[in-house]
Design an enzyme around this catalytic site. Sequence first.
Site: not given
Length: 270
Positions: A152, A165
């Site tokens: 990510s 996250y």
Amino acid sequence: MNNLFDIRDRVVVITGGTGILGHAISKYLAQQGAKIVLLDRREEEGQERVKEIEDMGGDAMFLITDVLNKDVLEKNLEDIMARYGRIDVLLNAAGGNMPGATIAPDATFFDLSPEAFEKVLNLNLVGTVLPTQVFLRPMVEAGKGAIVNFSSMSAFRPLTRVAGYGVAKAGVSNFTAYMATEVATKFSPNIRVNAIAPGFFLTNQNRTLLTNPDGTWTPRGEHIIQQTPMGRMGQPEELCGTIHYLISDAAQFVTGTVAVVDGGFNVYSI
């Protein structure tokens, strides 16, 4: 020279296969002739995806899984091997976020839920490690294969709010680099481990962070677009070319990398 991008008949296992990104990728790879194995927790959506692929002449199967349960994953492996006899590619696309691991604008670090933080860390990081441990085995036995993990933008630089996250995805990138060396030196240099780092794509996990109920952008969504040189969010289908490259023979000397598909977000500088 043979077509380096030919992936016909390769057996591709996709965790999180019923999600928005997994759906686009699985449909595209099936169109290229790959045999698709979708692993997810949502059976109804999974069977719909299989029917969609079969209706266009493709070959697919769906299995209920739990990426945090090795026993379930081992049963998945048994069922896949019974049908196809091998696994050529693993896409670790399972992941996500939850409110308790996200810090709201009017909250602070002290409001972070340790329980939610741990769940997000486990889903994204452990949920990449365990499927790799299980589905790597037939690749080792065959002496070849390709794994693509899902990292990510938050693995490159910490983004505000998504505390759990970001930590998890940074771990995925590190795990990718570690495994590239592990498999090439201990098992076979023909087993490659890479990752893809999508920029901002609207998914079920981030939709409420990036869009208002009427579909307009939230301030966070607008800020992202302002920092994206291409001036927009990505479309799920725009990940397919990079995935195709990484799992094909065109990338046979590529391992340990994190391929960025972000419209320029990660290189933006004011």
